[in-house]
Design a protein around this motif. Structure first.
Motif, PDB file in Angstrom:
ATOM      1  N   ILE A 214     -38.686 -13.416  35.612  1.00 19.09           N
ATOM      2  CA  ILE A 214     -38.421 -12.137  36.276  1.00 19.09           C
ATOM      3  C   ILE A 214     -39.376 -11.929  37.445  1.00 19.09           C
ATOM      4  O   ILE A 214     -38.977 -11.542  38.546  1.00 19.09           O
ATOM      5  N   LEU A 215     -40.661 -12.218  37.195  1.00 18.30           N
ATOM      6  CA  LEU A 215     -41.646 -12.085  38.268  1.00 18.30           C
ATOM      7  C   LEU A 215     -41.348 -13.049  39.410  1.00 18.30           C
ATOM      8  O   LEU A 215     -41.515 -12.711  40.588  1.00 18.30           O
ATOM      9  N   GLY A 216     -40.890 -14.260  39.060  1.00 19.17           N
ATOM     10  CA  GLY A 216     -40.532 -15.221  40.092  1.00 19.17           C
ATOM     11  C   GLY A 216     -39.378 -14.742  40.948  1.00 19.17           C
ATOM     12  O   GLY A 216     -39.379 -14.929  42.171  1.00 19.17           O
ATOM     13  N   GLN A 217     -38.383 -14.100  40.315  1.00 17.06           N
ATOM     14  CA  GLN A 217     -37.247 -13.562  41.057  1.00 17.06           C
ATOM     15  C   GLN A 217     -37.684 -12.425  41.975  1.00 17.06           C
ATOM     16  O   GLN A 217     -37.226 -12.337  43.124  1.00 17.06           O
ATOM     17  N   VAL A 218     -38.556 -11.559  41.498  1.00 16.41           N
ATOM     18  CA  VAL A 218     -39.056 -10.458  42.322  1.00 16.41           C
ATOM     19  C   VAL A 218     -39.824 -11.010  43.521  1.00 16.41           C
ATOM     20  O   VAL A 218     -39.662 -10.537  44.658  1.00 16.41           O
ATOM     21  N   LEU A 219     -40.659 -12.038  43.281  1.00 18.54           N
ATOM     22  CA  LEU A 219     -41.412 -12.656  44.380  1.00 18.54           C
ATOM     23  C   LEU A 219     -40.462 -13.252  45.407  1.00 18.54           C
ATOM     24  O   LEU A 219     -40.683 -13.123  46.624  1.00 18.54           O
ATOM     25  N   GLN A 220     -39.404 -13.902  44.939  1.00 23.66           N
ATOM     26  CA  GLN A 220     -38.433 -14.480  45.856  1.00 23.66           C
ATOM     27  C   GLN A 220     -37.801 -13.403  46.737  1.00 23.66           C
ATOM     28  O   GLN A 220     -37.643 -13.593  47.949  1.00 23.66           O
ATOM     29  N   MET A 221     -37.452 -12.262  46.146  1.00 23.09           N
ATOM     30  CA  MET A 221     -36.838 -11.196  46.928  1.00 23.09           C
ATOM     31  C   MET A 221     -37.832 -10.563  47.895  1.00 23.09           C
ATOM     32  O   MET A 221     -37.445 -10.111  48.975  1.00 23.09           O
ATOM     33  N   ILE A 222     -39.112 -10.525  47.534  1.00 24.06           N
ATOM     34  CA  ILE A 222     -40.126 -10.024  48.462  1.00 24.06           C
ATOM     35  C   ILE A 222     -40.184 -10.921  49.693  1.00 24.06           C
ATOM     36  O   ILE A 222     -40.244 -10.440  50.836  1.00 24.06           O
ATOM     37  N   VAL A 223     -40.144 -12.229  49.472  1.00 22.14           N
ATOM     38  CA  VAL A 223     -40.175 -13.171  50.598  1.00 22.14           C
ATOM     39  C   VAL A 223     -38.922 -13.022  51.451  1.00 22.14           C
ATOM     40  O   VAL A 223     -38.997 -13.027  52.689  1.00 22.14           O
ATOM     41  N   VAL A 224     -37.757 -12.869  50.809  1.00 22.39           N
ATOM     42  CA  VAL A 224     -36.508 -12.699  51.559  1.00 22.39           C
ATOM     43  C   VAL A 224     -36.553 -11.422  52.393  1.00 22.39           C
ATOM     44  O   VAL A 224     -36.187 -11.420  53.576  1.00 22.39           O
ATOM     45  N   ALA A 225     -37.004 -10.317  51.780  1.00 17.32           N
ATOM     46  CA  ALA A 225     -37.069  -9.049  52.507  1.00 17.32           C
ATOM     47  C   ALA A 225     -38.057  -9.122  53.662  1.00 17.32           C
ATOM     48  O   ALA A 225     -37.769  -8.644  54.769  1.00 17.32           O
ATOM     49  N   PHE A 226     -39.221  -9.726  53.423  1.00 18.65           N
ATOM     50  CA  PHE A 226     -40.220  -9.843  54.484  1.00 18.65           C
ATOM     51  C   PHE A 226     -39.700 -10.720  55.622  1.00 18.65           C
ATOM     52  O   PHE A 226     -39.844 -10.371  56.809  1.00 18.65           O
ATOM     53  N   SER A 227     -39.080 -11.860  55.279  1.00 17.18           N
ATOM     54  CA  SER A 227     -38.543 -12.746  56.313  1.00 17.18           C
ATOM     55  C   SER A 227     -37.459 -12.036  57.109  1.00 17.18           C
ATOM     56  O   SER A 227     -37.377 -12.186  58.341  1.00 17.18           O
ATOM     57  N   THR A 228     -36.617 -11.262  56.431  1.00 22.23           N
ATOM     58  CA  THR A 228     -35.569 -10.511  57.126  1.00 22.23           C
ATOM     59  C   THR A 228     -36.173  -9.496  58.085  1.00 22.23           C
ATOM     60  O   THR A 228     -35.703  -9.343  59.223  1.00 22.23           O
ATOM     61  N   LEU A 229     -37.211  -8.791  57.648  1.00 17.64           N
ATOM     62  CA  LEU A 229     -37.883  -7.828  58.532  1.00 17.64           C
ATOM     63  C   LEU A 229     -38.460  -8.525  59.762  1.00 17.64           C
ATOM     64  O   LEU A 229     -38.359  -8.003  60.884  1.00 17.64           O
ATOM     65  N   VAL A 230     -39.056  -9.684  59.576  1.00 23.75           N
ATOM     66  CA  VAL A 230     -39.625 -10.425  60.708  1.00 23.75           C
ATOM     67  C   VAL A 230     -38.531 -10.813  61.697  1.00 23.75           C
ATOM     68  O   VAL A 230     -38.656 -10.592  62.917  1.00 23.75           O
ATOM     69  N   ILE A 231     -37.434 -11.383  61.191  1.00 20.82           N
ATOM     70  CA  ILE A 231     -36.370 -11.858  62.068  1.00 20.82           C
ATOM     71  C   ILE A 231     -35.677 -10.683  62.758  1.00 20.82           C
ATOM     72  O   ILE A 231     -35.378 -10.741  63.958  1.00 20.82           O
ATOM     73  N   VAL A 232     -35.433  -9.609  62.013  1.00 18.68           N
ATOM     74  CA  VAL A 232     -34.814  -8.419  62.617  1.00 18.68           C
ATOM     75  C   VAL A 232     -35.741  -7.828  63.668  1.00 18.68           C
ATOM     76  O   VAL A 232     -35.293  -7.423  64.758  1.00 18.68           O
ATOM     77  N   GLY A 233     -37.028  -7.758  63.371  1.00 17.66           N
ATOM     78  CA  GLY A 233     -37.982  -7.220  64.338  1.00 17.66           C
ATOM     79  C   GLY A 233     -38.010  -8.021  65.621  1.00 17.66           C
ATOM     80  O   GLY A 233     -38.018  -7.451  66.731  1.00 17.66           O
TER      81      GLY A 233
END
Length: 269
Positions: A214-233
């Motif tokens: 579960i923690l691994g899945q949450v970490l994966q989504m944090i990376v996805v969200a952060f990467s999306t914010l970077v690319i969108v920015g």
């Protein structure tokens, strides 16, 4: 037209982290969609298995029954719908966060209603081009795949935040990469490194009983969200200030870059 700045990448990454830490809700859609899609896929497979005839050794004999084919055909459809939902929600919420500093699930819902079709068409184009790039990979030493990943990086922000139809989103991404080639390469490399480190941490977390995956899945989504914010920015910076940002839970708002951090006063003489 903007030229390649190679300039404030650090500001893009730091601002993206600030937006994520103040808008943790960005990771929620991906987690929920992943869980629901996983459960539905498991149910589909469980429903199809009894329709497949096995021999005494547990090996399939002959072709599965027609009902099994129809049942299993639902699995990729669920995967496609889940991917479109995740992309539109996460990208739409990232665009709203950059435009307003805050975001809600309503921003993701608005992005899905407005741009799901754009994302689907862009995905289909990317799949076709990705297959061609994979076929050419042995003859280009993998450069065709790297070029595919590089030149399509702004496609989803263009489809969701920029409200571009599929082909226009692909074209805009290509044009932006050509304008900011060095900057985009650096961003791709940094995101790749972050993903590798997060993947190693995720593997270590899986060793923890029960809560590790579960923690691994949450970490994966944090990376996805952060990467999306970077690319969108970066996408919004390349489009320029005052550009309407769609999918923000109502009427489009305009993106205005945040002011630069204040400079510390120099030593007095």
């Amino acid at each position: 037209m903007q030229t390649d700045p190679g300039r404030d990448i650090g500001n893009t990454f730091s601002r993206s982290w600030q937006l994520l830490t103040s808008n943790w809700i960005i990771i929620v859609p991906g987690i929920i969609i992943g869980i629901v899609a996983g459960i539905l896929t498991a149910l589909i497979v469980a429903a199809a298995v009894p329709q497949i005839v096995y021999d005494a050794n547990g090996m399939p004999t002959g072709m599965p029954q027609a009902g099994a084919w129809w049942t299993l055909a639902l699995a990729p459809i669920i995967g496609i719908v889940a991917t479109i939902l995740s992309i539109t929600y996460t990208t739409g919420m990232a665009g709203a966060a950059w435009a307003r500093g805050t975001t809600t699930l309503a921003d993701g819902g608005e992005a899905f209603r407005e741009d799901a079709g754009h994302v689907l068409m862009a995905m289909l184009i990317m799949i076709v081009v990705g297959i061609v790039a994979a076929i050419l990979a042995p003859f280009t030493l993998g450069l065709s795949v790297l070029a595919f990943l590089l030149f399509f990086i702004y496609t989803m922000p263009a489809a969701v935040v920029g409200n571009r139809p599929g082909m226009e989103a692909v074209q805009e991404s290509f044009q932006m990469v050509m304008r900011a080639f060095v900057t985009t390469i650096i961003i791709v490399l940094l995101i790749f490194v972050i993903g590798i480190v997060a993947g190693m941490i995720g593997l270590a977390l899986h060793a923890i009983p029960y809560i590790g995956p579960i923690l691994g899945q949450v970490l994966q989504m944090i990376v996805v969200a952060f990467s999306t914010l970077v690319i969108v920015g970066e996408y919004l910076k390349l489009r320029g200030p005052g550009v309407p940002v769609t999918g923000t839970g109502g009427s489009p708002t305009s993106y205005t870059p945040p002011p630069p951090p204040p400079q510390s006063p120099g030593p007095t003489v």
